[in-house]
Scaffold this motif. Structure first.
Motif, PDB file in Angstrom:
ATOM      1  N   ASP A  64       0.839  -1.196   0.000  1.00 52.77           N
ATOM      2  CA  ASP A  64       0.000   0.000   0.000  1.00 52.77           C
ATOM      3  C   ASP A  64       0.875   1.248   0.000  1.00 52.77           C
ATOM      4  N   PRO A  65       0.380   2.352  -0.562  1.00 49.26           N
ATOM      5  CA  PRO A  65       1.147   3.604  -0.495  1.00 49.26           C
ATOM      6  C   PRO A  65       1.358   4.023   0.950  1.00 49.26           C
ATOM      7  N   GLU A  66       2.387   4.844   1.165  1.00 49.97           N
ATOM      8  CA  GLU A  66       2.667   5.319   2.510  1.00 49.97           C
ATOM      9  C   GLU A  66       2.912   6.826   2.481  1.00 49.97           C
ATOM     10  N   PHE A  67       2.555   7.491   3.575  1.00 48.29           N
ATOM     11  CA  PHE A  67       2.860   8.902   3.740  1.00 48.29           C
ATOM     12  C   PHE A  67       4.237   9.036   4.391  1.00 48.29           C
ATOM     13  N   PHE A  68       4.939  10.128   4.047  1.00 44.52           N
ATOM     14  CA  PHE A  68       6.198  10.434   4.720  1.00 44.52           C
ATOM     15  C   PHE A  68       6.339  11.958   4.797  1.00 44.52           C
ATOM     16  N   MET A  69       7.226  12.401   5.675  1.00 50.01           N
ATOM     17  CA  MET A  69       7.448  13.833   5.825  1.00 50.01           C
ATOM     18  C   MET A  69       8.410  14.305   4.743  1.00 50.01           C
ATOM     19  N   THR A 106       3.576  16.884   4.104  1.00 50.95           N
ATOM     20  CA  THR A 106       3.380  15.428   4.024  1.00 50.95           C
ATOM     21  C   THR A 106       3.295  15.013   2.569  1.00 50.95           C
ATOM     22  N   SER A 107       4.085  14.046   2.184  1.00 48.51           N
ATOM     23  CA  SER A 107       4.112  13.558   0.801  1.00 48.51           C
ATOM     24  C   SER A 107       3.752  12.075   0.781  1.00 48.51           C
ATOM     25  N   GLU A 108       3.649  11.552  -0.404  1.00 44.71           N
ATOM     26  CA  GLU A 108       3.235  10.152  -0.569  1.00 44.71           C
ATOM     27  C   GLU A 108       4.219   9.435  -1.482  1.00 44.71           C
ATOM     28  N   ARG A 109       4.466   8.161  -1.191  1.00 45.20           N
ATOM     29  CA  ARG A 109       5.310   7.328  -2.045  1.00 45.20           C
ATOM     30  C   ARG A 109       4.785   5.904  -2.013  1.00 45.20           C
ATOM     31  N   SER A 169      10.039   9.994  15.923  1.00 45.49           N
ATOM     32  CA  SER A 169      10.958  10.927  15.280  1.00 45.49           C
ATOM     33  C   SER A 169      12.045  10.208  14.521  1.00 45.49           C
ATOM     34  N   HIS A 170      12.220   8.921  14.783  1.00 46.67           N
ATOM     35  CA  HIS A 170      13.151   8.136  13.964  1.00 46.67           C
ATOM     36  C   HIS A 170      12.611   7.989  12.559  1.00 46.67           C
ATOM     37  N   GLY A 171      11.405   7.481  12.438  1.00 47.64           N
ATOM     38  CA  GLY A 171      10.870   7.136  11.119  1.00 47.64           C
ATOM     39  C   GLY A 171       9.965   8.233  10.617  1.00 47.64           C
ATOM     40  N   ASN A 172      10.108   8.581   9.320  1.00 51.73           N
ATOM     41  CA  ASN A 172       9.277   9.644   8.778  1.00 51.73           C
ATOM     42  C   ASN A 172       8.191   9.082   7.876  1.00 51.73           C
ATOM     43  N   ILE A 173       7.658   7.893   8.246  1.00 50.90           N
ATOM     44  CA  ILE A 173       6.604   7.293   7.437  1.00 50.90           C
ATOM     45  C   ILE A 173       5.434   6.904   8.310  1.00 50.90           C
ATOM     46  N   GLU A 174       4.280   6.844   7.708  1.00 51.99           N
ATOM     47  CA  GLU A 174       3.116   6.251   8.348  1.00 51.99           C
ATOM     48  C   GLU A 174       2.343   5.509   7.270  1.00 51.99           C
ATOM     49  N   PRO A 175       1.797   4.339   7.585  1.00 53.74           N
ATOM     50  CA  PRO A 175       1.163   3.530   6.543  1.00 53.74           C
ATOM     51  C   PRO A 175      -0.155   4.126   6.089  1.00 53.74           C
ATOM     52  N   TYR A 215       8.742   7.364  -5.972  1.00 55.46           N
ATOM     53  CA  TYR A 215       8.235   8.699  -5.676  1.00 55.46           C
ATOM     54  C   TYR A 215       7.382   9.292  -6.799  1.00 55.46           C
ATOM     55  N   GLU A 216       7.442   8.723  -7.972  1.00 57.46           N
ATOM     56  CA  GLU A 216       6.676   9.292  -9.077  1.00 57.46           C
ATOM     57  C   GLU A 216       6.351   8.205 -10.110  1.00 57.46           C
ATOM     58  N   ASP A 217       5.235   8.403 -10.789  1.00 60.90           N
ATOM     59  CA  ASP A 217       4.824   7.531 -11.899  1.00 60.90           C
ATOM     60  C   ASP A 217       4.778   6.055 -11.518  1.00 60.90           C
ATOM     61  N   TRP A 218       4.373   5.758 -10.274  1.00 59.40           N
ATOM     62  CA  TRP A 218       4.369   4.337  -9.884  1.00 59.40           C
ATOM     63  C   TRP A 218       3.262   3.549 -10.569  1.00 59.40           C
ATOM     64  N   ASP A 219       2.277   4.244 -11.123  1.00 57.66           N
ATOM     65  CA  ASP A 219       1.227   3.535 -11.866  1.00 57.66           C
ATOM     66  C   ASP A 219       1.749   2.941 -13.170  1.00 57.66           C
ATOM     67  N   GLY A 220       2.928   3.382 -13.597  1.00 53.67           N
ATOM     68  CA  GLY A 220       3.509   2.852 -14.833  1.00 53.67           C
ATOM     69  C   GLY A 220       4.199   1.515 -14.656  1.00 53.67           C
ATOM     70  N   PHE A 221       4.293   1.039 -13.421  1.00 59.92           N
ATOM     71  CA  PHE A 221       4.936  -0.250 -13.157  1.00 59.92           C
ATOM     72  C   PHE A 221       3.870  -1.303 -12.881  1.00 59.92           C
ATOM     73  N   LYS A 222       4.181  -2.537 -13.237  1.00 59.30           N
ATOM     74  CA  LYS A 222       3.251  -3.640 -13.033  1.00 59.30           C
ATOM     75  C   LYS A 222       3.933  -4.756 -12.241  1.00 59.30           C
TER      76      LYS A 222
END
Length: 609
Positions: A64-69, A106-109, A169-175, A215-222
Motif C-alpha cells: 500500500d502507499p505510505e505517507f512520509f514527511m 506530508t508527501s506520498e510514495r 521521530s526516527h521514522g518519517n513514514i506512516e502507513p 516517488y513518481e509515476d508508480w502507476d507505470g509499473f506492473k
C-alpha cells in the motif's frame, strides 16, 4: 546533495525534477554499469549507506502507499537551518521533530517488494558483474559488522537520533491502508509470517530482496516487471529499532495500531536483510541478457546490423551442438531452436500469438538425460527453472501466488516468473499415484499457463488474471498429459555407452566465447520484428486451399496456425524478418517430417492419443 532544505526549494521549486533528470542523464550511457555498484553482485555490507546503487530485479509485490514527511522542522537550536527534507530517506535527521511546524509537508510514495529475477542462470550473474563490483571493496573497508554503520564518516547521522528521539521521530513514514477485503481464514502455519522469509518465487534462490521506494509515476509499473533500479541505498539500523518498537506496541495494545504483527514483520523487515532503495530512476528491462544492449532494437541499428549478418552461421553451429545433445536427432534440434526463440509478440482477444510450447517425447525415464538437457538450456538462456513433475511436487508445491490478508502481502509461487523465462517441465519424473486437490490445481495452472499464457493468482474470494510470456518445454516418455503447441518424438541415432560422460563431454567442448554467441543469437532472434507481405499471404492462402482439396481432414485451421508459427520462427532463426517462399516451403517440409514421425510413433504405441 540529494535533498535541499525547504527554504532553498522555495527559490527553486523544480529542484526535485532536476535531481531526477540529472541522474537520468548521468545513467543513460551504456557504461553506467561500470561505475554504479550492484546489489546483485556486491555484498550488502560492502556498500556505503546513502550511496548510489543499482538493483536488477522483478517486482514481486506492491504494498500500500505510505505517507512520509517530505519537509519537516526540528527543534535543535544549534542548527542554522532547522528545516529538513525527508525525500530519499527513511530516518529523520537533526534531533527532535517539531510536528506542529507550519513548514511540515506530508508527501506520498509507493513501496515495491522486489526480488532478483527468478531463475537467473549462473552465467548471467557472472556476465553482469562489472568493474563496479570492485569499486566498493577498494573505496570502503569491508572488515566491519553489517550493523556498525555508526563508524562511518560524515554520511552517518543516526547515533544522535537514536539517543534523543522517540520511535516517531526516527521514522518519517506512516502507513496508508487501502485494502478493504476480509482477511483470510486460513489458520494453517504459514512461513509468510516469518521475518526471515524473503518470499522468493523459486526454491533455493539466493540474493537480496529489497523494498524499493517509488516517488513518481508508480502507476507505470506492473507486478512481475523486470527493472534495473538506480537509487539511494538505505540500511540504517534504526529501522530495525523502529520495527521492534512497533511490534512490541502492537502486542501490548493490539487494538491501537492499524497493522497486525504479521504485517509489520513483512513490511518492516531488518534493513540488514532487506535494504531500502529509494528510486531515482528505473529502466524497464525487455530482456535480462547482459551480453546485449538493454534495448536490442531501439536506438541500436548499428549493433543490430552487425549481428544480423552472423545469425545464419551461428544458427548452423547451434544446430550442430543441439543435435549432439539430442543424440543425433537433427529434426528435434531444429524444433528446439524454434522453441527457444519463440515469444508472445501480441494478443488477439485472449489468444496469445507467437507462443510455441514444445513437447519433446521419447525421453528416457531411467537415465539422468533430462537433467543434462536442462543444464544445456540453462547455459543458453538468461533465466530458467526445471520443475520435476513428481507426484510429491505436484501435491505439495505452491505454484500459484496467493494473497495473505493477515500479513497483507502476496505470497509467491513457482509460476510467478518474469517474462522470457524458460520453464522446463520434466514429466519423466511423474510416477503412478493419486493427485490430491493441490495437485489438480497445479496441473490446471500449468495447462492455463501453456494454453493462454496467464496465471490466475489466488485472492481467496476471487482470482486475478496475470498475463505472462514464458517459454514452456515439456520432456516426457510418451505424449505429455499437458497441452502443447507441438510434439516431437525424440529419435536418437547415437547410442553412447556412457550417456553422462558423452553429454558432459559435449558441453565441455563448447568454449565460453562460443556459448556467448549462442546466447546473443537467441536473444536477438527472439526480439526481431516480423512481417508477411501481401504477396506471400495470398500464396499461403492458395497453398492452404490446395492442401485441403484432396483431403479436407489433412489440414485443419489449427494445423495452418501451427505451420504459420513454424514459418515465422524459422525465418527469424535465420535472421530474416519477413517470410519468403523458400521459408514457407522449408516450414512445410519440417512439419511434414515431424507429423510423419508422430504418426509412425502412434502406430508403434497404439494406446497413445
Amino acid at each position: 546533495m540529494l535533498c535541499v532544505p525547504a527554504a532553498q526549494s522555495n527559490t527553486c521549486p523544480d529542484w526535485e525534477k532536476k535531481v531526477v533528470e540529472y541522474f537520468k542523464e548521468k545513467l543513460k550511457p551504456n557504461d553506467a554499469h561500470t561505475w554504479v555498484p550492484s546489489l546483485n553482485d556486491v555484498p550488502l555490507h560492502y556498500l556505503k549507506p546513502n550511496s548510489l546503487v543499482k538493483f536488477r530485479c522483478m517486482v514481486q509485490d506492491m504494498f500500500d502507499p505510505e505517507f512520509f514527511m517530505g519537509v519537516y522542522e526540528t527543534n535543535d537550536p544549534t542548527l542554522d537551518s532547522k528545516v529538513k527534507c525527508g525525500k530519499y530517506k527513511d530516518i529523520t535527521e537533526g534531533g527532535q521533530v517539531d510536528f506542529n511546524s507550519r513548514n511540515t509537508v506530508t508527501s506520498e510514495r509507493q513501496t515495491f517488494y522486489c526480488v532478483p529475477i527468478p531463475g537467473e542462470s549462473q552465467w548471467n550473474s557472472y556476465a553482469g558483474t562489472s568493474q563496479a563490483r570492485v569499486v566498493p571493496s577498494t573505496s570502503y573497508v569491508p572488515n566491519r559488522h553489517k550493523r556498525s554503520y555508526e563508524e562511518d564518516d560524515e554520511m552517518d547521522t543516526q547515533p544522535q537520533q537514536m539517543k534523543g528521539s522517540s520511535a516517531e521521530s526516527h521514522g518519517n513514514i506512516e502507513p496508508k491502508r487501502q485494502e478493504t477485503e476480509a482477511p483470510s481464514h486460513d489458520s494453517s502455519p504459514s512461513h509468510c509470517t516469518s521475518s526471515l522469509d524473503l518470499n522468493f518465487p523459486l526454491p533455493g534462490e539466493k540474493g537480496p530482496a529489497c523494498l524499493v521506494k517509488v516517488y513518481e509515476d508508480w502507476d507505470g509499473f506492473k507486478l512481475n516487471d523486470m527493472l534495473e533500479v538506480f537509487g539511494i541505498l538505505s540500511v540504517d539500523p534504526a529501522l530495525s529499532v523502529i520495527a521492534d518498537e512497533r511490534e512490541a506496541s502492537s502486542l501490548l495494545h493490539p487494538t491501537e495500531g492499524m497493522e497486525t504483527v504479521e504485517e509489520q514483520r513483512v513490511h518492516s523487515p531488518p534493513a540488514s536483510l532487506v535494504p531500502r532503495l529509494h528510486m531515482l530512476y528505473a529502466q524497464p528491462l525487455v530482456h535480462n541478457n547482459p551480453l546485449l544492449p538493454s534495448s536490442v532494437l531501439e536506438n541500436n541499428g548499428d549493433y543490430l546490423s552487425s549481428v544480423l549478418g552472423e545469425l545464419a552461421s551461428i544458427r548452423a553451429e547451434l544446430l550442430t551442438y543441439l543435435t549432439h545433445v539430442l543424440l543425433g536427432d537433427s529434426l528435434a534440434a531444429e524444433y528446439l531452436i524454434l522453441h527457444l526463440i519463440s515469444n508472445v509478440y501480441s494478443r488477439r482477444d485472449v489468444l496469445p500469438l507467437g507462443k510455441f510450447t514444445l513437447n519433446l517425447s521419447g525421453c528416457p525415464h531411467s537415465s539422468p538425460y533430462t537433467e543434462h538437457l536442462y543444464k544445456v538450456i540453462q547455459q543458453l538462456v538468461p533465466s530458467s527453472y526445471r520443475l520435476c513433475m513428481s507426484l510429491h511436487n505436484m501435491n505439495n508445491q505452491r505454484m500459484v501466488p496467493r494473497k495473505d490478508y493477515t500479513a497483507n502481502r502476496l505470497v509467491s509461487g513457482t509460476l510467478q516468473l518474469a517474462n522470457n523465462t524458460s520453464l522446463f517441465l520434466d514429466e519423466t519424473q511423474l510416477e503412478q499415484g493419486q493427485l490430491d486437490a493441490t495437485g489438480v490445481r497445479n496441473i490446471t495452472a500449468l495447462g492455463n499457463l501453456i494454453t493462454w499464457q496467464k496465471v490466475d493468482y489466488d485472492f481467496n474470494y476471487h482470482q486475478m488474471e496475470f498475463s505472462c510470456n514464458i517459454n514452456v518445454l515439456i520432456t516426457s516418455e510418451g505424449r505429455s498429459l499437458l497441452p502443447s503447441d507441438c510434439q516431437v518424438h525424440l529419435r536418437p541415432t547415437l547410442n553412447p555407452p556412457n550417456l553422462e560422460e558423452y553429454l558432459s563431454a559435449v558441453q565441455v567442448a563448447q568454449v565460453p566465447s562460443q556459448l556467448n554467441k549462442y546466447r546473443i543469437y537467441l536473444s536477438v532472434a527472439r526480439a526481431l520484428n516480423y512481417t508477411i507481405s501481401d504477396e506471400i499471404t495470398k500464396a499461403v492462402e492458395e497453398d492452404f486451399v490446395e492442401m485441403r482439396k484432396d483431403d479436407p481432414q489433412s489440414m485443419s485451421a489449427e494445423d495452418l496456425h501451427r505451420l504459420l508459427v513454424v514459418a515465422r520462427l524459422l525465418s527469424l532463426s535465420n535472421g530474416q524478418n519477413t517470410l519468403s517462399r523458400d521459408g514457407w516451403m522449408k516450414a512445410k517440409q519440417l512439419e511434414a517430417l515431424r507429423m510423419s514421425r508422430t504418426q509412425q510413433q502412434k502406430c508403434v504405441n497404439g494406446n497413445e492419443p
